[in-house]
Design an enzyme around this catalytic site. Structure first.
Site, PDB file in Angstrom:
ATOM      1  N   TYR A  85      -5.735   6.700   4.627  1.00 42.99           N
ATOM      2  CA  TYR A  85      -6.031   5.641   3.378  1.00 42.99           C
ATOM      3  C   TYR A  85      -5.354   4.287   3.818  1.00 42.99           C
ATOM      4  CZ  TYR A  85      -5.137   2.593  -0.315  1.00 42.99           C
ATOM      5  OH  TYR A  85      -5.083   1.476  -1.117  1.00 42.99           O
ATOM      6  N   CYS A 130     -13.136   2.497 -14.995  1.00 43.36           N
ATOM      7  CA  CYS A 130     -13.815   3.947 -14.827  1.00 43.36           C
ATOM      8  C   CYS A 130     -12.608   4.782 -14.573  1.00 43.36           C
ATOM      9  CB  CYS A 130     -14.610   4.160 -13.524  1.00 43.36           C
ATOM     10  SG  CYS A 130     -15.460   5.730 -13.385  1.00 43.36           S
ATOM     11  N   ASP A 149      -9.180   5.814  -2.146  1.00 41.32           N
ATOM     12  CA  ASP A 149      -8.175   6.665  -2.779  1.00 41.32           C
ATOM     13  C   ASP A 149      -8.551   7.102  -3.926  1.00 41.32           C
ATOM     14  OD1 ASP A 149      -8.879   4.437  -4.697  1.00 41.32           O
ATOM     15  OD2 ASP A 149      -6.928   3.947  -5.039  1.00 41.32           O
ATOM     16  N   GLU A 185       0.800  -1.223  -0.084  1.00 37.66           N
ATOM     17  CA  GLU A 185       0.041  -0.143  -0.172  1.00 37.66           C
ATOM     18  C   GLU A 185       0.848   1.254  -0.138  1.00 37.66           C
ATOM     19  OE1 GLU A 185      -2.999   0.258  -0.672  1.00 37.66           O
ATOM     20  OE2 GLU A 185      -3.620  -1.659  -0.440  1.00 37.66           O
ATOM     21  N   CYS A 227     -17.149   2.741 -20.134  1.00 41.55           N
ATOM     22  CA  CYS A 227     -18.494   2.365 -19.452  1.00 41.55           C
ATOM     23  C   CYS A 227     -19.132   1.265 -20.220  1.00 41.55           C
ATOM     24  CB  CYS A 227     -19.373   3.654 -19.853  1.00 41.55           C
ATOM     25  SG  CYS A 227     -18.759   5.213 -19.141  1.00 41.55           S
ATOM     26  N   CYS A 276     -25.389   4.105 -13.348  1.00 36.35           N
ATOM     27  CA  CYS A 276     -24.466   5.075 -13.026  1.00 36.35           C
ATOM     28  C   CYS A 276     -25.224   6.708 -13.360  1.00 36.35           C
ATOM     29  CB  CYS A 276     -23.174   4.977 -13.888  1.00 36.35           C
ATOM     30  SG  CYS A 276     -21.892   6.461 -13.999  1.00 36.35           S
ATOM     31  N   CYS A 334     -18.636  -1.695 -17.779  1.00 31.64           N
ATOM     32  CA  CYS A 334     -18.870  -1.416 -16.450  1.00 31.64           C
ATOM     33  C   CYS A 334     -19.832  -2.054 -15.823  1.00 31.64           C
ATOM     34  CB  CYS A 334     -19.020  -0.048 -16.326  1.00 31.64           C
ATOM     35  SG  CYS A 334     -19.010   0.588 -14.811  1.00 31.64           S
TER      36      CYS A 334
END
Ligand code: SF4
Length: 300
Positions: free
Chosen positions: A120, A193, A138, A37, A200, A209, A203
């Site tokens: 985070y 995205c 994030d 991370e 899209c 959306c 997605c």
């Protein structure tokens, strides 16, 4: 039959499409997840992969890293960029040993109290290492939630408390499902995205959306340009650090003078490295990575 939730749709997509990244494997330690991370925060996956593997081969536990010098941490960081992260990671390892017996803690408050571990990272470790329910937000997650739920194109420059609330509202109640959804939101933002060209058509939440439904109105104002690197102080710092990383002892000033011809910019970059605790002077004529050998003599 109940409609699948937003998190359910994205999680199902994730289970079928997620990249096979080693820090996602079930047998990976909390320490390895913490390291991943920190490395991933400002560096692409492809560059993190070999660095993460080498780092954990050398320091498989916080105790192993805590016993080594800050200079070695900076050396191993190599060219990942933003090398203060290496120092913070080592300070974090020392704190994990001192405060938690060498085990990365599983409590959010304890994680947040570790050096270099922010909002985070603490939540990412709690979720991905310990399967807890926390909003892990994030840039990618902010963008997905902002577009799909709020119907707005851009999530703004930094994570706000409202982003945590908005994301938490989407998480399933059950902790393991929430942790899976957190990973899924991140993957959707990274792979589908995306900031510049959302895909899209593939997605999993296309039909619900809000931004898509509103006609995907582009943000006002100028598009953000990628940051320039060539000719910046960052480049000079990288060149100086490269020489110091490869040296086995103090590097004379004259050697560092050769990496960049602009005296003022070079001096500013070197001074910045010293101020950031990455480099230290050795007498008046040389420099080295911080802690790279016995204490440096104090100039008289
Ligand atoms: Fe992003 Fe398009 Fe999916 Fe909406 S439909 S979340 S804009 S990829």
């Amino acid at each position: 039959m109940t409609e699948p939730t937003f998190a359910g749709l994205v999680s199902r997509w994730y289970e079928r499409n997620a990249r096979d990244l080693p820090w996602r494997h079930p047998d990976v330690s909390p320490w390895a997840i913490l390291v991943s991370e920190v490395m991933l925060q400002q560096t692409p996956v492809v560059r993190v992969l070999p660095a993460w593997q080498a780092w954990l081969a050398r320091w498989p536990t916080p105790a192993a890293l805590a016993q080594d010098s800050p200079a070695e941490a900076i050396r191993m960081w190599g060219r990942l960029g933003y090398p203060r992260r290496a120092l913070r990671l080592r300070e974090c390892a020392v704190a994990v040993v001192d405060r938690h017996g060498g085990q990365v803690p599983d409590q959010l408050e304890q994680l947040l109290a570790l050096p270099g571990v922010g909002t985070y990272t603490a939540r990412a470790v709690a979720a991905f290492a310990y399967g807890q329910r926390h909003p892990v937000v994030d840039t990618n997650v902010r963008r997905v939630v902002c577009r799909a739920i709020a119907g707005e194109p851009d999530a703004g420059p930094a994570t706000r408390p409202a982003d945590l609330v908005a994301t938490e509202e989407l998480l399933p109640v059950e902790p393991a499902a929430a942790a899976l959804a957190s990973a899924a939101f991140m993957e959707l933002g990274a792979m589908v995205c995306t900031a510049r060209s959302p895909r899209c058509g593939v997605c999993p939440v296309e039909t619900s959306c809000a931004w898509r439904a509103s006609g995907q109105v582009a943000p006002d104002g100028p598009t953000r340009r990628p940051q320039r690197y060539a000719g910046t102080d960052r480049q000079v710092r990288g060149l100086l650090l490269g020489v110091l990383r490869e040296a086995t002892g103090p590097v004379p000033h004259q050697r560092l003078d050769q990496v960049w011809s602009d005296d003022v910019q070079r001096a500013r970059a070197l001074s910045g490295l010293v101020t950031d605790g990455l480099v230290e002077p050795v007498g008046e004529t040389a420099f080295r990575l911080v802690g790279d050998g016995p204490p440096a003599p104090v100039p008289t």
